[in-house]
Write a protein that holds these residues in place. Sequence first.
Motif, PDB file in Angstrom:
ATOM      1  N   VAL A   1       0.836  -1.204   0.000  1.00  0.00           N
ATOM      2  CA  VAL A   1       0.000   0.000   0.000  1.00  0.00           C
ATOM      3  C   VAL A   1       0.874   1.258   0.000  1.00  0.00           C
ATOM      4  O   VAL A   1       0.547   2.255  -0.652  1.00  0.00           O
ATOM      5  CB  VAL A   1      -0.971  -0.007   1.193  1.00  0.00           C
ATOM      6  CG1 VAL A   1      -1.740   1.312   1.280  1.00  0.00           C
ATOM      7  CG2 VAL A   1      -1.953  -1.166   1.055  1.00  0.00           C
TER       8      VAL A   1
ATOM      9  N   VAL B   1       0.263   4.069  -2.804  1.00  0.00           N
ATOM     10  CA  VAL B   1      -0.064   5.445  -2.423  1.00  0.00           C
ATOM     11  C   VAL B   1       1.109   6.379  -2.692  1.00  0.00           C
ATOM     12  O   VAL B   1       0.950   7.469  -3.266  1.00  0.00           O
ATOM     13  CB  VAL B   1      -0.482   5.502  -0.945  1.00  0.00           C
ATOM     14  CG1 VAL B   1      -0.670   6.948  -0.487  1.00  0.00           C
ATOM     15  CG2 VAL B   1      -1.762   4.707  -0.723  1.00  0.00           C
TER      16      VAL B   1
ATOM     17  N   ALA C   1      -0.787   3.075   4.211  1.00  0.00           N
ATOM     18  CA  ALA C   1      -1.282   4.390   3.774  1.00  0.00           C
ATOM     19  C   ALA C   1      -0.779   5.492   4.697  1.00  0.00           C
ATOM     20  O   ALA C   1      -0.374   6.568   4.239  1.00  0.00           O
ATOM     21  CB  ALA C   1      -2.806   4.379   3.732  1.00  0.00           C
TER      22      ALA C   1
ATOM     23  N   PHE D   1      -8.208  -2.548  -8.095  1.00  0.00           N
ATOM     24  CA  PHE D   1      -7.846  -2.682  -6.685  1.00  0.00           C
ATOM     25  C   PHE D   1      -7.687  -4.167  -6.353  1.00  0.00           C
ATOM     26  O   PHE D   1      -6.669  -4.593  -5.842  1.00  0.00           O
ATOM     27  CB  PHE D   1      -8.925  -2.067  -5.790  1.00  0.00           C
ATOM     28  CG  PHE D   1      -8.971  -0.574  -5.768  1.00  0.00           C
ATOM     29  CD1 PHE D   1      -8.919   0.169  -6.938  1.00  0.00           C
ATOM     30  CD2 PHE D   1      -9.098   0.101  -4.572  1.00  0.00           C
ATOM     31  CE1 PHE D   1      -8.982   1.556  -6.915  1.00  0.00           C
ATOM     32  CE2 PHE D   1      -9.164   1.488  -4.522  1.00  0.00           C
ATOM     33  CZ  PHE D   1      -9.101   2.223  -5.703  1.00  0.00           C
TER      34      PHE D   1
ATOM     35  N   THR E   1      -7.945  -1.850  -0.509  1.00  0.00           N
ATOM     36  CA  THR E   1      -9.072  -0.921  -0.657  1.00  0.00           C
ATOM     37  C   THR E   1      -9.312  -0.155   0.635  1.00  0.00           C
ATOM     38  O   THR E   1      -9.469   1.078   0.621  1.00  0.00           O
ATOM     39  CB  THR E   1     -10.342  -1.685  -1.063  1.00  0.00           C
ATOM     40  OG1 THR E   1     -10.089  -2.409  -2.272  1.00  0.00           O
ATOM     41  CG2 THR E   1     -11.506  -0.739  -1.292  1.00  0.00           C
TER      42      THR E   1
ATOM     43  N   ARG F   1      -6.471   2.363   1.237  1.00  0.00           N
ATOM     44  CA  ARG F   1      -6.491   3.525   0.354  1.00  0.00           C
ATOM     45  C   ARG F   1      -7.562   4.543   0.739  1.00  0.00           C
ATOM     46  O   ARG F   1      -7.551   5.679   0.260  1.00  0.00           O
ATOM     47  CB  ARG F   1      -6.660   3.064  -1.101  1.00  0.00           C
ATOM     48  CG  ARG F   1      -5.407   2.403  -1.623  1.00  0.00           C
ATOM     49  CD  ARG F   1      -5.596   1.706  -2.958  1.00  0.00           C
ATOM     50  NE  ARG F   1      -5.869   2.632  -4.054  1.00  0.00           N
ATOM     51  CZ  ARG F   1      -5.744   2.299  -5.340  1.00  0.00           C
ATOM     52  NH1 ARG F   1      -5.340   1.075  -5.682  1.00  0.00           N
ATOM     53  NH2 ARG F   1      -6.016   3.186  -6.278  1.00  0.00           N
TER      54      ARG F   1
ATOM     55  N   THR G   1      -6.108   7.883   2.733  1.00  0.00           N
ATOM     56  CA  THR G   1      -5.250   8.891   2.116  1.00  0.00           C
ATOM     57  C   THR G   1      -6.031   9.662   1.058  1.00  0.00           C
ATOM     58  O   THR G   1      -6.581   9.070   0.128  1.00  0.00           O
ATOM     59  CB  THR G   1      -4.002   8.238   1.492  1.00  0.00           C
ATOM     60  OG1 THR G   1      -3.190   9.243   0.876  1.00  0.00           O
ATOM     61  CG2 THR G   1      -4.358   7.169   0.473  1.00  0.00           C
TER      62      THR G   1
ATOM     63  N   ALA H   1      -4.316   7.906  -5.179  1.00  0.00           N
ATOM     64  CA  ALA H   1      -4.770   6.522  -5.060  1.00  0.00           C
ATOM     65  C   ALA H   1      -5.947   6.348  -4.112  1.00  0.00           C
ATOM     66  O   ALA H   1      -6.418   5.226  -3.911  1.00  0.00           O
ATOM     67  CB  ALA H   1      -3.612   5.627  -4.584  1.00  0.00           C
ATOM     68  N   GLY H   2      -6.444   7.424  -3.546  1.00  0.00           N
ATOM     69  CA  GLY H   2      -7.472   7.313  -2.519  1.00  0.00           C
ATOM     70  C   GLY H   2      -8.826   6.858  -3.036  1.00  0.00           C
ATOM     71  O   GLY H   2      -9.143   6.968  -4.217  1.00  0.00           O
TER      72      GLY H   2
END
Length: 249
Positions: free
Chosen positions: A20, A24, A107, A178, A184, A187, A190, A194-195
């Motif tokens: 992750v 991110v 994240a 994803f 998921t 994410r 953030t 990529a949020g």
Amino acid sequence: MTIALPRRLLAEFTGTALLVTAVVGSGIMATALSPDDIGLQLLENSIATAFALGVLILMFGPVSGAHFNPVVSVADWLLGRRSGTGLTAGDLAGYVAAQVLGGIAGAVLANLMFDLAAVSFAGKDRTGGHLWLGEVVATAGLVLLIFALARSGRATVAPAAVGAYIGAAYWFTSSTSFANPAVTVGRAFTDTFAGIAPTSVPGFVLAQLVGLAVGVGLLAALYPDAGDAADQVVVPADGHESHVTRGTS
């Protein structure tokens, strides 16, 4: 040789966190380097993610199997029930918890590395039938790939194959693939490239579970004895230790 569960859970937590962080962090860097070109941002993000995933599978596969994904762990448990292979129910619960916590930690780490608030919930809505269909396709394909490699004795190519699949699926699915409930959830923590908005997470996770069912169904049709190989997707640690090796974004 069976590797102790705490070691495996640490590997799953750390591997998912770093995955992750790669997703991110590369998204944040992409928006800084290519602020006016969304296509280039996605290219930079997808390449970094694909490479990172392959490397992380190699790093942690010999310890935990490098699932990094609750869908993969559930598939491993489901497919192994008939033949007595794969994860136990207790292992599965631990893996899922470690993966979700790792996703959140990853994240947070990426946010801090780029001098952002440790937690800033994403505002990017990702909802709609076309996106959920993309997640079904991405997740089903991932499950099919991983266990087909196991069943056909090609586990050694899993790091490259899984990384390549996820990198490609960024581009051929509407959702940017994803394909992973833990990623998921992570994410959502953030508010960057990529949020995903927290309100969009349930729809994505449900679609991923549908993809899991489709993938397992295809495996049952194409590889009826796939469950026998639930322990056979292997990246050898040495001549004595090896473990199932599977991963995803």
